[in-house]
Design a protein around this motif. Structure first.
Motif, mmCIF file in Angstrom:
data_model
loop_
_atom_site.group_PDB
_atom_site.id
_atom_site.type_symbol
_atom_site.label_atom_id
_atom_site.label_comp_id
_atom_site.label_asym_id
_atom_site.label_seq_id
_atom_site.Cartn_x
_atom_site.Cartn_y
_atom_site.Cartn_z
ATOM 1 N N THR A 57 31.370 37.388 49.047
ATOM 2 C CA THR A 57 32.422 38.226 48.462
ATOM 3 C C THR A 57 32.107 38.545 47.013
ATOM 4 O OG1 THR A 57 34.806 38.383 48.067
ATOM 5 C CG2 THR A 57 33.820 36.215 47.820
ATOM 6 N N LEU A 58 32.540 39.748 46.629
ATOM 7 C CA LEU A 58 32.279 40.267 45.291
ATOM 8 C C LEU A 58 33.589 40.786 44.718
ATOM 9 C CD1 LEU A 58 30.100 41.324 43.163
ATOM 10 C CD2 LEU A 58 30.111 43.438 44.483
ATOM 11 N N GLY A 59 33.914 40.433 43.472
ATOM 12 C CA GLY A 59 35.153 40.914 42.872
ATOM 13 C C GLY A 59 35.315 40.423 41.446
ATOM 14 N N ASN A 60 36.230 41.045 40.723
ATOM 15 C CA ASN A 60 36.551 40.640 39.358
ATOM 16 C C ASN A 60 38.055 40.796 39.126
ATOM 17 O OD1 ASN A 60 35.921 39.810 36.642
ATOM 18 N ND2 ASN A 60 36.285 41.912 36.007
ATOM 19 N N PRO A 61 38.769 39.707 38.779
ATOM 20 C CA PRO A 61 38.285 38.358 38.502
ATOM 21 C C PRO A 61 37.594 37.741 39.728
ATOM 22 C CG PRO A 61 40.571 38.630 37.813
ATOM 23 C CD PRO A 61 40.238 39.809 38.641
ATOM 24 N N PRO A 62 36.758 36.720 39.489
ATOM 25 C CA PRO A 62 36.031 36.103 40.597
ATOM 26 C C PRO A 62 36.997 35.683 41.704
ATOM 27 C CG PRO A 62 35.236 35.263 38.507
ATOM 28 C CD PRO A 62 36.434 36.096 38.196
ATOM 29 N N PRO A 63 36.781 36.136 42.933
ATOM 30 C CA PRO A 63 37.724 35.830 44.010
ATOM 31 C C PRO A 63 37.584 34.401 44.522
ATOM 32 C CG PRO A 63 35.906 37.166 44.812
ATOM 33 C CD PRO A 63 35.695 37.018 43.346
ATOM 34 N N THR A 73 30.189 37.066 42.130
ATOM 35 C CA THR A 73 29.747 36.942 43.527
ATOM 36 C C THR A 73 29.697 35.479 43.945
ATOM 37 O OG1 THR A 73 28.377 38.917 43.243
ATOM 38 C CG2 THR A 73 27.955 37.558 45.183
ATOM 39 N N ARG A 74 30.277 35.197 45.110
ATOM 40 C CA ARG A 74 30.186 33.851 45.656
ATOM 41 C C ARG A 74 30.082 33.922 47.176
ATOM 42 N NH1 ARG A 74 35.026 30.427 43.764
ATOM 43 N NH2 ARG A 74 34.559 31.554 41.837
ATOM 44 N N ARG A 99 39.159 35.077 54.209
ATOM 45 C CA ARG A 99 40.022 35.859 53.309
ATOM 46 C C ARG A 99 39.592 35.624 51.861
ATOM 47 N NH1 ARG A 99 46.520 35.465 52.070
ATOM 48 N NH2 ARG A 99 46.754 37.607 51.291
ATOM 49 N N SER A 100 39.341 36.737 51.156
ATOM 50 C CA SER A 100 38.932 36.686 49.746
ATOM 51 C C SER A 100 40.053 37.275 48.898
ATOM 52 C CB SER A 100 37.639 37.490 49.559
ATOM 53 O OG SER A 100 37.281 37.563 48.205
ATOM 54 N N MET A 101 40.417 36.591 47.795
ATOM 55 C CA MET A 101 41.584 36.995 47.000
ATOM 56 C C MET A 101 41.279 36.915 45.506
ATOM 57 S SD MET A 101 44.242 34.580 49.103
ATOM 58 C CE MET A 101 42.977 33.302 49.105
#
Length: 333
Positions: free
Chosen positions: A258-264, A287-288, A308-310
């Motif tokens: 998963t990729l996102g900002n803030p870090p999910p 990324t994690r 689920r990534s949040m």
């Protein structure tokens, strides 16, 4: 005695009134690059009795302290290098002086000379030329950028333009967006080149260094200065398409990238219930990967597996088809 004092007072008042008739208006300070040029905004007032004397015979002289550095009526040479851009008949003494050097601080004043009685040095009003080896640094507004993906962004880069014949060339990070330039005037009539760039924030901008560079003309080339910021773009999690399940012996290993900002954060759901035995690997600040391992017994009772990534912006969910290589993806707001 009283009469003498009265005459002295009247004389002083007349002298004060006369001194106010001759006034020049100049910027207090102008920052100049060595080897470059400078435009000195200048206007002046004279006594009413001299108005008729202000004609085409008049010329402008500029002095550095008491040294003559420019005479508009003399041929231009290396030592007399400049241009009177203002109209003296309109009391505009604006002048461009070329190849200013060496570095240091110098006080300049203006003198008007006509082929008649009008000859006056405005030595009481001076401008300080601060001549530096390095060009002035542009200003970036805002100085920091933190926005959500999809937001319209407008950045302004302001670069001093001390010389109107050679204004700075302002450039932005390539391919950023639409750019509009304007030459604006400060209260002291000095100029500043303003460049505005507008674009729509994307997750691709996150972490990017956005820079504004100003290039200044010099007698022997050019000199550059720059200012920059690092974009902080908040965006919803994206589950990477490489997420998948792989069988290894009696185990089923499922990974969710998963990729996102803030870090999910990532949570697994087995048959609709959250589980806590996953392993996470942080690849970068945004990324994690989360890995869950199911044994043969757990897999036997498996009806659904969901990742689920949040983060604070949104969430994304992926349903893993255990027996399929094409898991479905959907988003939860």
């Amino acid at each position: 005695m009283a009469a003498a004092l009265t005459l002295l007072l009247i004389g002083s008042l007349l002298q004060g009134a006369q001194s106010k008739e001759f006034q020049a208006s100049l910027p207090q300070t102008i920052e100049v690059l060595t080897g470059s040029c400078v435009t000195i905004p200048c206007s002046f007032e004279i006594g009413d009795q001299f108005e008729s004397k202000l004609n085409d015979t008049c010329g402008a002289k500029w002095f550095n302290d008491r040294t003559l550095v420019f005479n508009s009526k003399d041929p231009q040479t290396l030592l007399n290098n400049g241009e009177l851009t203002g109209n003296l008949r309109k009391k505009d003494c604006t002048t461009t002086l070329n190849n200013i050097q060496p570095a240091g601080s110098y006080r300049y004043f203006f003198r008007v000379e006509c082929d008649n009685d009008l000859k006056y040095s405005f030595s009481a009003q001076t401008t300080l030329l601060s001549v530096k080896d390095d060009p002035p640094r542009p200003t970036l507004t805002p100085s920091a950028l933190k926005v959500e993906e999809g937001a319209s962004v407008s950045l302004r880069c302001s670069a001093p333009a001390p010389c109107l014949s050679h204004p700075p060339n302002v450039t932005w990070t390539k391919g950023l967006g639409d750019i509009v330039e304007t030459l604006q005037e400060n209260e002291d009539r000095t100029k500043v080149l303003t460049s505005n760039v507008t674009f729509t924030a994307s997750h691709k901008h996150h972490g990017e260094t956005i820079s504004c560079k100003a290039s200044y003309h010099k007698q022997d080339g050019s000199a550059e200065s720059a200012v920059s910021l690092t974009a902080d773009v908040l965006y919803a999690p994206q589950i990477l398409p490489s997420s998948d399940c792989i069988r290894a012996g009696n185990q089923l290993n499922c990974s969710c990238g998963t990729l996102g900002n803030p870090p999910p954060t990532v949570r697994w759901y087995v048959n609709g219930s959250p589980v806590n035995h996953s392993k996470e690997v942080l690849m970068s600040s945004t990324t994690r990967w989360s890995i869950i391992t199911l044994n043969k017994q757990q897999e036997a009772g498996l009806s659904s597996l969901l990742c689920r990534s949040m983060n604070s912006v949104e969430s994304a969910t992926q349903q893993f088809g255990v027996n399929s290589k094409s898991p479905g993806v959907y988003h939860v707001h």
